[in-house]
Scaffold this active site. Sequence first.
Site, PDB file in Angstrom:
ATOM      1  N   GLU A 105     -16.244   6.323   4.758  1.00 55.15           N
ATOM      2  CA  GLU A 105     -15.313   5.932   5.828  1.00 55.15           C
ATOM      3  C   GLU A 105     -15.929   6.226   7.191  1.00 55.15           C
ATOM      4  O   GLU A 105     -16.821   7.066   7.314  1.00 55.15           O
ATOM      5  CB  GLU A 105     -14.013   6.741   5.724  1.00 55.15           C
ATOM      6  CG  GLU A 105     -13.239   6.471   4.465  1.00 55.15           C
ATOM      7  CD  GLU A 105     -11.969   5.680   4.701  1.00 55.15           C
ATOM      8  OE1 GLU A 105     -11.881   4.928   5.687  1.00 55.15           O
ATOM      9  OE2 GLU A 105     -11.061   5.823   3.864  1.00 55.15           O
ATOM     10  N   ARG A 115       0.830  -1.209   0.000  1.00 58.39           N
ATOM     11  CA  ARG A 115       0.000   0.000   0.000  1.00 58.39           C
ATOM     12  C   ARG A 115       0.862   1.256   0.000  1.00 58.39           C
ATOM     13  O   ARG A 115       0.550   2.241  -0.661  1.00 58.39           O
ATOM     14  CB  ARG A 115      -0.960  -0.017   1.194  1.00 58.39           C
ATOM     15  CG  ARG A 115      -1.981   1.112   1.137  1.00 58.39           C
ATOM     16  CD  ARG A 115      -3.082   0.936   2.174  1.00 58.39           C
ATOM     17  NE  ARG A 115      -2.575   1.022   3.524  1.00 58.39           N
ATOM     18  CZ  ARG A 115      -3.286   0.749   4.628  1.00 58.39           C
ATOM     19  NH1 ARG A 115      -4.546   0.354   4.510  1.00 58.39           N
ATOM     20  NH2 ARG A 115      -2.767   0.857   5.821  1.00 58.39           N
ATOM     21  N   LYS A 139      -2.539   6.594   1.459  1.00 56.77           N
ATOM     22  CA  LYS A 139      -2.363   6.965   2.871  1.00 56.77           C
ATOM     23  C   LYS A 139      -1.379   8.129   2.926  1.00 56.77           C
ATOM     24  O   LYS A 139      -0.182   7.949   3.178  1.00 56.77           O
ATOM     25  CB  LYS A 139      -1.885   5.763   3.682  1.00 56.77           C
ATOM     26  CG  LYS A 139      -2.188   5.889   5.167  1.00 56.77           C
ATOM     27  CD  LYS A 139      -2.132   4.547   5.837  1.00 56.77           C
ATOM     28  CE  LYS A 139      -2.188   4.673   7.354  1.00 56.77           C
ATOM     29  NZ  LYS A 139      -3.447   5.184   7.869  1.00 56.77           N
TER      30      LYS A 139
HETATM   31  C1  PLP Z   1      -8.689   6.779   6.579  1.00 59.30           C
HETATM   32  C2  PLP Z   1      -8.437   5.380   7.011  1.00 59.30           C
HETATM   33  N1  PLP Z   1      -9.297   4.419   6.636  1.00 59.30           N
HETATM   34  C3  PLP Z   1      -9.111   3.137   7.000  1.00 59.30           C
HETATM   35  C4  PLP Z   1      -8.037   2.749   7.778  1.00 59.30           C
HETATM   36  C5  PLP Z   1      -7.864   1.321   8.156  1.00 59.30           C
HETATM   37  O1  PLP Z   1      -6.857   0.724   7.408  1.00 59.30           O
HETATM   38  P1  PLP Z   1      -6.029  -0.514   7.987  1.00 59.30           P
HETATM   39  O2  PLP Z   1      -7.031  -1.578   8.272  1.00 59.30           O
HETATM   40  O3  PLP Z   1      -5.124  -0.909   6.883  1.00 59.30           O
HETATM   41  O4  PLP Z   1      -5.349  -0.042   9.192  1.00 59.30           O
HETATM   42  C6  PLP Z   1      -7.126   3.708   8.207  1.00 59.30           C
HETATM   43  C7  PLP Z   1      -5.954   3.340   9.032  1.00 59.30           C
HETATM   44  O5  PLP Z   1      -4.959   2.908   8.519  1.00 59.30           O
HETATM   45  C8  PLP Z   1      -7.315   5.052   7.809  1.00 59.30           C
HETATM   46  O6  PLP Z   1      -6.451   5.995   8.191  1.00 59.30           O
END
Ligand code: PLP
Length: 345
Positions: free
Chosen positions: A224, A86, A188
């Site tokens: 989200e 990612r 991210k």
């Molecule tokens: C905006 C956002 N959505 C979703 C997630 C969840 O992603 P993950 O399950 O990979 O931690 C995160 C955290 O990483 C995030 O910052």
Amino acid sequence: MTKAPAPSEIDWQNLGFNYMDLPYRFLAHYKDGKWDDGGLTEDSTLHINEGSTALHYGQADFEGLKAYRTKNGDIQLFRPDRNAARMHKSCERLLMPPFPEDKFVAAVKSVVKANADYVPPYGTGGTLYLRPLMIGVGENIGVHPAPEYLFTVFAMPVGAYYKGGVKPTNFTTSYYDRAAPHGTGQSKVGGNYGGSLLPGDEAHKAGFSDVIYLDPATHTKIEEAGSANFFGITKNNEFVTPKSDSILPSITKYSLLYLAEHNLGMKAVEGEVFIDDLDRFTEAGAMGTAAVIAPIGGIEYKNQLHVFYSETEVGPVTQKLYDTLTGIQFGDVEAPEGWIQKVDL
Ligand SMILES: Cc1ncc(COP(=O)(O)O)c(C=O)c1O
């Protein structure tokens, strides 16, 4: 800078989610078109030029993952290769040079090993949170990619998200968007989070745990749940989570889509979740590395609170998903092939 207390002085049961300056972090430099090997350092301060693109133009991306202590004292990581992949994609979106994915995982492991005494004991619910971060640095002023980059991985012990059992909280919908259609919502990157501080603050002041973001184009569909992805459980035993180009592809979400189908015998669906059609869900929650699985009691929309299962009790399916996921992460439940990587101590 206050250094972390000795491990023997840490109250593992009451950690919270706070910065701690641990003894070691990994640091690598990109210069003249290539990454150096990098290595561990004790210096927690980055020394960067005032023209660094990360400071002005948001050329910065990051990751978040955890190391878990198992019952027999081992330390293991949950799908770190997915974080590496990612971050690679986030780098491509911001024209940053990806750090090689195998070296990303090796760097994470080296930081865990060097700070192994700070991985919380099994049974406390605590974990070692790891924060890989890449920033554009070097002498620059124009809006174009940086001449140099830093990649670092630092760590800190964090507490269980819930003390005394999983408990639901309420969320509210927001007028604000966290990402634009065809923007950077899938990546991210730091800029997505700067813009989420105000809506998050307004939600907290109104007594909610966080914001439900709706799709930026039409404001009719859930995207989200704060810094986590959303899921709902239907009356027909489906695990449903939004599909959209402007949400972050959560590693926890893809793991739960798999576990819902293979371990719980549910139908797993990525699709549209309309905000005015919440009656289809008997339970709902937020999922992510930090939140793990956070049951959503209710969602406020147009001044009305829609309650799913209960505002005070976690629903049975959400609890099962939570037990399965955390069981795998802490080594008590057999993991699907390739999900767990042990750290050699
Ligand atoms: C905006 C956002 N959505 C979703 C997630 C969840 O992603 P993950 O399950 O990979 O931690 C995160 C955290 O990483 C995030 O910052």
